[in-house]
Write a protein that holds these residues in place. Sequence first.
Motif, mmCIF file in Angstrom:
data_model
loop_
_atom_site.group_PDB
_atom_site.id
_atom_site.type_symbol
_atom_site.label_atom_id
_atom_site.label_comp_id
_atom_site.label_asym_id
_atom_site.label_seq_id
_atom_site.Cartn_x
_atom_site.Cartn_y
_atom_site.Cartn_z
ATOM 1 N N LYS A 24 -10.386 52.357 21.194
ATOM 2 C CA LYS A 24 -10.172 52.913 19.835
ATOM 3 C C LYS A 24 -10.511 51.879 18.772
ATOM 4 N N GLU A 25 -10.282 50.610 19.088
ATOM 5 C CA GLU A 25 -10.594 49.517 18.142
ATOM 6 C C GLU A 25 -11.956 48.903 18.476
ATOM 7 N N LEU A 26 -12.783 49.649 19.150
ATOM 8 C CA LEU A 26 -14.112 49.175 19.573
ATOM 9 C C LEU A 26 -14.015 47.849 20.340
ATOM 10 N N ALA A 65 -16.662 44.849 19.180
ATOM 11 C CA ALA A 65 -17.103 44.747 17.773
ATOM 12 C C ALA A 65 -16.616 43.459 17.131
ATOM 13 N N GLY A 66 -16.335 42.463 17.945
ATOM 14 C CA GLY A 66 -15.999 41.151 17.392
ATOM 15 C C GLY A 66 -14.541 40.810 17.540
ATOM 16 N N ALA A 67 -14.205 39.619 17.026
ATOM 17 C CA ALA A 67 -12.798 39.225 17.010
ATOM 18 C C ALA A 67 -12.037 40.237 16.154
ATOM 19 N N GLU A 71 -6.127 40.936 12.834
ATOM 20 C CA GLU A 71 -5.270 39.861 13.333
ATOM 21 C C GLU A 71 -5.633 38.507 12.707
ATOM 22 N N MET A 72 -6.918 38.331 12.409
ATOM 23 C CA MET A 72 -7.371 37.017 11.908
ATOM 24 C C MET A 72 -7.142 36.832 10.415
ATOM 25 N N ALA A 73 -6.978 37.982 9.703
ATOM 26 C CA ALA A 73 -7.045 37.958 8.236
ATOM 27 C C ALA A 73 -6.094 36.954 7.596
ATOM 28 N N ALA A 83 -4.357 29.211 19.481
ATOM 29 C CA ALA A 83 -4.394 30.493 20.192
ATOM 30 C C ALA A 83 -5.781 31.108 20.177
ATOM 31 N N GLY A 84 -6.503 30.933 19.065
ATOM 32 C CA GLY A 84 -7.791 31.605 18.920
ATOM 33 C C GLY A 84 -8.880 31.027 19.797
ATOM 34 N N PHE A 85 -8.907 29.718 19.914
ATOM 35 C CA PHE A 85 -10.098 29.089 20.466
ATOM 36 C C PHE A 85 -9.989 28.659 21.923
ATOM 37 N N LEU A 107 -20.912 42.712 18.523
ATOM 38 C CA LEU A 107 -20.975 42.057 17.211
ATOM 39 C C LEU A 107 -20.028 40.864 17.149
ATOM 40 N N GLY A 108 -20.408 39.874 16.351
ATOM 41 C CA GLY A 108 -19.535 38.721 16.153
ATOM 42 C C GLY A 108 -19.122 38.112 17.480
ATOM 43 N N GLY A 109 -17.801 38.006 17.694
ATOM 44 C CA GLY A 109 -17.300 37.466 18.958
ATOM 45 C C GLY A 109 -17.750 38.295 20.153
ATOM 46 N N CYS A 111 -20.791 39.677 20.473
ATOM 47 C CA CYS A 111 -22.130 39.150 20.772
ATOM 48 C C CYS A 111 -21.981 37.789 21.455
ATOM 49 N N GLU A 112 -21.069 36.983 20.943
ATOM 50 C CA GLU A 112 -20.874 35.646 21.524
ATOM 51 C C GLU A 112 -20.332 35.716 22.949
ATOM 52 N N LEU A 113 -19.516 36.719 23.209
ATOM 53 C CA LEU A 113 -19.004 36.883 24.574
ATOM 54 C C LEU A 113 -20.157 37.249 25.520
ATOM 55 N N GLN A 134 -20.575 38.382 6.389
ATOM 56 C CA GLN A 134 -20.096 39.445 5.493
ATOM 57 C C GLN A 134 -18.584 39.392 5.310
ATOM 58 N N LEU A 135 -17.922 38.584 6.144
ATOM 59 C CA LEU A 135 -16.467 38.422 6.023
ATOM 60 C C LEU A 135 -16.124 37.070 5.397
ATOM 61 N N GLY A 136 -17.149 36.318 5.029
ATOM 62 C CA GLY A 136 -16.906 35.003 4.432
ATOM 63 C C GLY A 136 -16.689 33.902 5.445
ATOM 64 N N PRO A 139 -20.146 32.479 12.673
ATOM 65 C CA PRO A 139 -19.780 32.610 14.092
ATOM 66 C C PRO A 139 -18.976 31.393 14.550
ATOM 67 N N GLY A 140 -17.985 31.623 15.418
ATOM 68 C CA GLY A 140 -17.110 30.519 15.819
ATOM 69 C C GLY A 140 -17.006 30.322 17.318
ATOM 70 N N ALA A 141 -17.700 31.160 18.087
ATOM 71 C CA ALA A 141 -17.628 31.005 19.548
ATOM 72 C C ALA A 141 -19.023 30.765 20.117
HETATM 73 N N1 CO8 Z 1 -11.512 43.994 14.247
HETATM 74 C C1 CO8 Z 1 -10.504 44.864 14.106
HETATM 75 N N2 CO8 Z 1 -10.673 46.192 14.147
HETATM 76 C C2 CO8 Z 1 -11.934 46.652 14.313
HETATM 77 C C3 CO8 Z 1 -13.029 45.803 14.452
HETATM 78 C C4 CO8 Z 1 -12.793 44.397 14.434
HETATM 79 N N3 CO8 Z 1 -13.758 43.503 14.611
HETATM 80 N N4 CO8 Z 1 -14.140 46.556 14.578
HETATM 81 C C5 CO8 Z 1 -13.742 47.825 14.534
HETATM 82 N N5 CO8 Z 1 -12.413 47.902 14.364
HETATM 83 C C6 CO8 Z 1 -11.575 49.097 14.257
HETATM 84 C C7 CO8 Z 1 -11.725 49.748 12.893
HETATM 85 O O1 CO8 Z 1 -10.884 49.114 11.958
HETATM 86 C C8 CO8 Z 1 -11.314 51.148 13.210
HETATM 87 O O2 CO8 Z 1 -9.903 51.220 13.278
HETATM 88 P P1 CO8 Z 1 -9.105 52.358 12.434
HETATM 89 O O3 CO8 Z 1 -9.545 53.642 13.071
HETATM 90 O O4 CO8 Z 1 -7.679 52.016 12.701
HETATM 91 O O5 CO8 Z 1 -9.536 52.222 11.027
HETATM 92 C C9 CO8 Z 1 -11.845 51.386 14.620
HETATM 93 O O6 CO8 Z 1 -12.038 50.093 15.166
HETATM 94 C C10 CO8 Z 1 -13.195 52.100 14.657
HETATM 95 O O7 CO8 Z 1 -14.099 51.408 13.826
HETATM 96 P P2 CO8 Z 1 -14.913 52.070 12.604
HETATM 97 O O8 CO8 Z 1 -14.185 53.270 12.068
HETATM 98 O O9 CO8 Z 1 -15.248 50.994 11.630
HETATM 99 O O10 CO8 Z 1 -16.206 52.554 13.384
HETATM 100 P P3 CO8 Z 1 -17.657 52.806 12.765
HETATM 101 O O11 CO8 Z 1 -18.422 53.480 13.854
HETATM 102 O O12 CO8 Z 1 -17.586 53.454 11.446
HETATM 103 O O13 CO8 Z 1 -18.266 51.330 12.550
HETATM 104 C C11 CO8 Z 1 -18.755 49.055 13.161
HETATM 105 C C12 CO8 Z 1 -18.533 50.499 13.642
HETATM 106 C C13 CO8 Z 1 -20.050 48.976 12.337
HETATM 107 C C14 CO8 Z 1 -18.886 48.190 14.408
HETATM 108 C C15 CO8 Z 1 -17.546 48.599 12.283
HETATM 109 O O14 CO8 Z 1 -16.356 48.893 12.979
HETATM 110 C C16 CO8 Z 1 -17.550 47.136 11.965
HETATM 111 O O15 CO8 Z 1 -18.307 46.696 11.106
HETATM 112 N N6 CO8 Z 1 -16.677 46.335 12.633
HETATM 113 C C17 CO8 Z 1 -16.520 44.930 12.351
HETATM 114 C C18 CO8 Z 1 -17.676 44.117 12.900
HETATM 115 C C19 CO8 Z 1 -17.513 42.671 12.554
HETATM 116 O O16 CO8 Z 1 -17.512 42.263 11.415
HETATM 117 N N7 CO8 Z 1 -17.371 41.809 13.605
HETATM 118 C C20 CO8 Z 1 -17.217 40.376 13.442
HETATM 119 C C21 CO8 Z 1 -15.763 40.012 13.398
HETATM 120 S S1 CO8 Z 1 -15.493 38.292 13.080
HETATM 121 C C22 CO8 Z 1 -15.770 37.560 14.577
HETATM 122 O O17 CO8 Z 1 -16.078 38.192 15.556
HETATM 123 C C23 CO8 Z 1 -15.593 36.054 14.650
HETATM 124 C C24 CO8 Z 1 -15.610 35.558 16.086
HETATM 125 C C25 CO8 Z 1 -14.901 34.255 16.150
HETATM 126 C C26 CO8 Z 1 -14.672 33.822 17.635
HETATM 127 C C27 CO8 Z 1 -13.995 32.491 17.752
HETATM 128 C C28 CO8 Z 1 -12.494 32.576 17.583
HETATM 129 C C29 CO8 Z 1 -11.798 31.271 17.735
#
Ligand code: CO8
Length: 258
Positions: A24-26, A65-67, A71-73, A83-85, A107-109, A111-113, A134-136, A139-141
């Motif tokens: 549900k949270e991708l 779809a990434g980290a 939770e990170m905000a 805990a994160g790394f 995407l994000g983490g 893709c890195e995974l 786009q989140l400011g 990539p961190g992994a």
């Molecule tokens: N985090 C939390 N929740 C997420 C994430 C995410 N990355 N991606 C999707 N979700 C949730 C949505 O909030 C949504 O929940 P809700 O129904 O409660 O609102 C549910 O999953 C479904 O998602 P969408 O409704 O957004 O689905 P769409 O089909 O409209 O869009 C996308 C799909 C384009 C993938 C969109 O969900 C999106 O842009 N997601 C975020 C992608 C992103 O920015 N990823 C990078 C995150 S930062 C990161 O990964 C850093 C890694 C650092 C690793 C090292 C750590 C130490």
Amino acid sequence: MTEYTYILTEREQRVGIVILNRPKELNALNFQLVSELANALEEMDRDEAIGCIVLTGAGDKAFAAGADIKEMADKTPIEMMGAGFEAWQRIRKIHTPMIAAVNGYALGGGCELALHCDMIVASENARFGQPEIQLGIIPGAGGTQRLARVLGKYRTMEMVLTGATLPAQELAQLGLINRVVPVGEHLVEAVKLAQKVAKQAPLAARLAKEAVLAAFETSLEGGLDVERKNFFLLFSSQDMREGMQAFIEKRPAEFQGK
Ligand code: CO8
């Protein structure tokens, strides 16, 4: 095998399968999921009956779809480092060859995974990207480093600086993906590939992985040293005697992982 909250584990003969399970949270990678993943991978890594691991995501929309952004905000740098790394570091150290079976978003983490894996099998609908900018953040992994080593500076810069996602077909042409398969067949195909790895001599597979990774993590001199030492080391294994004897006797080798 241990029960987890955010992942599932399965086994097909000598292939271990780990499924990221927050569809549900991708399959967003919260801290607990990454920690469970590291635990499960280490458990499989210790299991002599597993010769290759396939990593995939539940549901039909995403590998991951990434980290977990929610939770990170509000996290501090120190919390992210702890805990994160830490769990990512453990995933990096898995010796058993790993194959990512990617469907939908990586995407994000996420893709890195996939980039932590040693091969990538992707569905035609898979898209890879590093949208952190786009989140400011960035990539961190390992994304900046692992993408740059495969795609080169210019394409990596475009992905990391714009956050644009790229389709599997394009990335396959650029050498990032082993196979692009019809939608829904990513796991079957990844397991087939994993079975081919899993039937090889296990020690040789692990030491081959280590040697190839050295090409990305050290100098040429350092990498050649790893290869040479691993090559000689394998001459102390029973599997090496068995492999060569089987060839000479024109029969299939029976490897024991010893
Ligand atoms: N985090 C939390 N929740 C997420 C994430 C995410 N990355 N991606 C999707 N979700 C949730 C949505 O909030 C949504 O929940 P809700 O129904 O409660 O609102 C549910 O999953 C479904 O998602 P969408 O409704 O957004 O689905 P769409 O089909 O409209 O869009 C996308 C799909 C384009 C993938 C969109 O969900 C999106 O842009 N997601 C975020 C992608 C992103 O920015 N990823 C990078 C995150 S930062 C990161 O990964 C850093 C890694 C650092 C690793 C090292 C750590 C130490």
